[in-house]
Design an enzyme around this catalytic site. Structure first.
Site, mmCIF file in Angstrom:
data_model
loop_
_atom_site.group_PDB
_atom_site.id
_atom_site.type_symbol
_atom_site.label_atom_id
_atom_site.label_comp_id
_atom_site.label_asym_id
_atom_site.label_seq_id
_atom_site.Cartn_x
_atom_site.Cartn_y
_atom_site.Cartn_z
ATOM 1 N N ASN A 173 -10.107 -12.895 -1.327
ATOM 2 C CA ASN A 173 -11.526 -12.945 -0.977
ATOM 3 C C ASN A 173 -11.659 -12.756 0.536
ATOM 4 O OD1 ASN A 173 -14.487 -13.979 -1.230
ATOM 5 N ND2 ASN A 173 -13.572 -15.344 0.292
ATOM 6 N N GLU A 174 -12.556 -11.911 0.939
ATOM 7 C CA GLU A 174 -12.785 -11.665 2.369
ATOM 8 C C GLU A 174 -11.451 -11.672 3.118
ATOM 9 O OE1 GLU A 174 -16.049 -14.085 3.899
ATOM 10 O OE2 GLU A 174 -17.441 -13.056 2.592
ATOM 11 N N GLN A 224 -25.060 -19.107 -3.966
ATOM 12 C CA GLN A 224 -24.259 -19.529 -5.105
ATOM 13 C C GLN A 224 -25.188 -20.246 -6.085
ATOM 14 O OE1 GLN A 224 -20.710 -21.654 -4.002
ATOM 15 N NE2 GLN A 224 -20.217 -20.245 -2.336
ATOM 16 N N TYR A 241 -24.757 -10.913 3.224
ATOM 17 C CA TYR A 241 -25.716 -12.023 3.334
ATOM 18 C C TYR A 241 -26.859 -11.599 4.246
ATOM 19 C CZ TYR A 241 -22.491 -15.203 1.009
ATOM 20 O OH TYR A 241 -21.686 -15.805 0.079
ATOM 21 N N GLU A 296 -20.871 -11.336 -3.547
ATOM 22 C CA GLU A 296 -21.573 -12.379 -2.782
ATOM 23 C C GLU A 296 -22.779 -11.729 -2.110
ATOM 24 O OE1 GLU A 296 -19.338 -15.018 -0.200
ATOM 25 O OE2 GLU A 296 -17.608 -14.936 -1.542
ATOM 26 N N GLU A 316 -18.419 -22.057 -6.235
ATOM 27 C CA GLU A 316 -17.297 -22.355 -5.339
ATOM 28 C C GLU A 316 -17.180 -23.858 -5.153
ATOM 29 O OE1 GLU A 316 -17.405 -20.242 -1.603
ATOM 30 O OE2 GLU A 316 -15.517 -21.129 -0.937
HETATM 31 O O1 AHR Z 1 -20.609 -18.380 -0.018
HETATM 32 C C1 AHR Z 1 -20.089 -19.062 1.077
HETATM 33 C C2 AHR Z 1 -18.936 -18.332 1.752
HETATM 34 O O2 AHR Z 1 -19.397 -17.148 2.304
HETATM 35 C C3 AHR Z 1 -17.804 -17.882 0.858
HETATM 36 O O3 AHR Z 1 -16.873 -18.870 0.631
HETATM 37 C C4 AHR Z 1 -17.194 -16.763 1.640
HETATM 38 O O4 AHR Z 1 -16.556 -15.817 0.822
HETATM 39 C C5 AHR Z 1 -18.369 -16.195 2.404
HETATM 40 O O5 AHR Z 1 -18.056 -15.985 3.731
#
Ligand code: AHR
Length: 543
Positions: free
Chosen positions: A206-207, A393, A280, A343, A54
């Protein structure tokens, strides 16, 4: 270690009754692993080892792109060390340009002569802690053609994430035209130059429940239908669309999207190749808070309680896969749509980044290595469900495989785990039953337990690769490993471990944590091996 009764053992990996396990043959062993060579769970998609780039902090500028004139070794501006190591782990797919950045990105800004590309305000400018010019003001030096160069040099498939929040559907179609139209055919193909990129994977937003538009699932599904109703296709089945799925356990997002999608017609399911779950692992507060900032812990300085908590939180990936899969079945009972977990990774409190421009940059320790191993093992155990996954990432960011600053470059423990897992790619996932004592630890001051050993196994030709995670600090597992339906002729091991739970690699000590290797002992038909405490282990069984 005291002998444990059968009820105190955990059977994991696959819905196989613990009664399958034969009694342990040796009093010295406390763990038994049975790999059922005749029971394939399906082919492990290589794409579960995917990556994510990103335009955020030091990922693109510094991490990936150093520029053609740089003294840092590069190939056409792309950092050579990154290319070589992504090749070594057979990076199958790379997602780009975001993340949240994607829904503010105009792909036209990143094409044509670099010197005439516009500078724009980067999506992440408002986040506290961001410094530096390419990070705040996006120069668009790295655009579609540069990203394709990265993919071609590494052998990875491109995965373009399209802007649904702030560009019209026509621009999505135009980007597909630019990328995939035959050489010389359209105006955009002529601007691209050279051969088509043949981009198969396209993210549609995305999201979209958050930075990607604050939509309700119903609104997003309607937008999704419109965006995917037509995009240029130049070969049969040349486009695979990935819809913006839920954050962690947001079941209502999954249910609402699929119900609205098929409200028009059930055939709409064919427009979704992947459902993008994001998860996450960040909350190590042991239930004390769900606050996004307060719940996080330091990447390098953590307690033994936080060690187990991070692994416990990461382990939720398996139940998330099962929950969303179950909800998807309500409208898609034959499971035409697979999961693309595009992600995932640990997200620690800021502060351990290696350069001030690296927003969300963090160090990666042995604890993150175990999180990597247990996550990849979960994906391996669900080859029928998980078609792609992208760790967030690739460099200088959250759960990165590499840290780079100028001409300094280091492999993180997460990289080593990806390397240990590479041979699972494309192999047949085998049902594996593990019985091991649970680990006792303290959670929020109270006694708690966690599974004692987990893993996965896969077979390609006459090689079975078994990967394991032992989460126990200070407790090895004395394991007996058998392959049902085959005879093991030779066995080798690789261990990634340390007596320091916060062991990590730095520019000063780049090889502080890396795998060690050896030959394992075979007694009769059983491989006998000690799994070190706090370790990621790979055992190769030649049958
Ligand atoms: O990976 C960082 C961010 O986390 C990304 O841009 C987003 O999609 C997520 O919330």
């Amino acid at each position: 270690m005291a002998q444990l009764g059968r009820r105190e053992f955990l059977a994991t990996t696959g819905a196989v009754a613990a009664t399958l396990l034969a009694p342990r043959s040796s009093a010295a062993s406390d763990t038994r692993i049975e790999i059922l060579s005749g029971e394939s769970l399906g082919r492990i998609a290589p794409e579960i080892h995917g990556h994510f780039v990103e335009h955020l902090g030091g990922v693109v500028y510094d991490g990936v792109w150093v520029g053609e004139g740089s003294k840092i070794p590069n190939d056409g501006g792309i950092r050579l060390a990154l290319i070589e190591h992504l090749k070594a782990i057979k990076a199958p797919v790379i997602r780009w340009p975001g993340g949240c950045f994607a829904d503010s990105y105009d792909w036209r800004d990143g094409i044509g002569p670099r010197e005439s590309r516009p500078t724009r305000t980067n999506f992440w400018i408002g986040v506290e802690g961001i410094t530096g010019d390419p990070q705040k003001f996006e120069p668009n030096t790295f655009g579609s053609n540069e990203f394709m160069r990265l993919c071609r040099l590494t052998g990875a498939e491109p995965y373009f994430a399209a802007n649904l929040r702030s560009l019209p559907a026509q621009e999505f179609a135009n980007w597909v035209d630019y990328a995939n139209a035959p050489a010389g055919s359209t105006t955009l193909a002529k601007r691209r130059g050279g051969d088509p990129f043949n981009v198969r994977y396209w993210g549609v937003g995305n999201e979209s429940w958050g930075c990607g538009g604050n939509f309700t699932p119903e609104e997003y599904a309607t937008e999704y239908r419109r965006f995917t109703a037509w995009a240029p296709s130049y070969r049969q089945n040349d486009l695979s669309f990935i819809a913006a799925g839920p954050g962690s356990g947001d079941i209502e997002w999954t249910r609402g999207f699929f119900e609205t999608l098929v409200a028009r017609s059930r055939g709409q399911l064919r427009s979704v190749w992947g459902w993008a779950l994001h998860h996450y692992t960040w909350n190590v507060s042991q239930g004390k808070t769900s606050d996004w900032d307060a719940g996080k812990g330091d990447a390098l300085k953590f307690t033994t309680e936080e060690w187990y908590e991070l692994l416990r939180e990461g382990d939720k990936m398996e139940s998330l896969i099962l929950q969303h899969w179950g909800v998807m079945a309500e409208t898609d009972p034959t499971h035409q749509v697979k999961l693309a977990i595009d992600e995932w990774g640990a997200w620690h409190r800021p502060g351990s980044h290696v350069a001030p421009t690296h927003l969300f940059g963090q160090q990666s320790t042995l604890r993150d290595a175990l999180l990597t191993g247990l996550t990849l093992d979960i994906f391996n155990r669900h080859p029928d469900k998980v078609a792609m996954a992208n760790v967030a990432q690739v460099v200088n960011c959250l759960h990165s495989l590499f840290l780079a600053d100028g001409d300094r470059f280091v492999l993180t423990p997460a990289y080593h785990v990806f390397a240990m897992h590479t041979d699972h790619q494309g192999a047949d996932s085998l049902r594996t039953v593990i019985a091991a004592p649970r680990v006792s630890h303290t959670r929020n001051g109270q006694p708690a337990t966690f599974w004692g050993l987990a893993g996965s196994a896969s077979r390609k030709d006459n090689r079975i690769v078994l990967t394991l995670v032992n989460p126990a600090l200070g407790e090895p597992r004395d394991a007996e490993i058998v392959v049902r339906g085959a005879t093991v002729r030779e066995a080798q091991w690789a261990h990634l471990t340390s007596t320091d739970m916060a062991a990590h690699n730095s520019f000063e000590q780049p090889r502080a944590l890396e795998p060690t290797r050896g030959q394992a002992r075979i007694t009769g038909s059983t491989v006998v091996h000690q799994i070190p405490p706090a370790s990621v282990v790979r055992i190769d069984l030649i049958i």
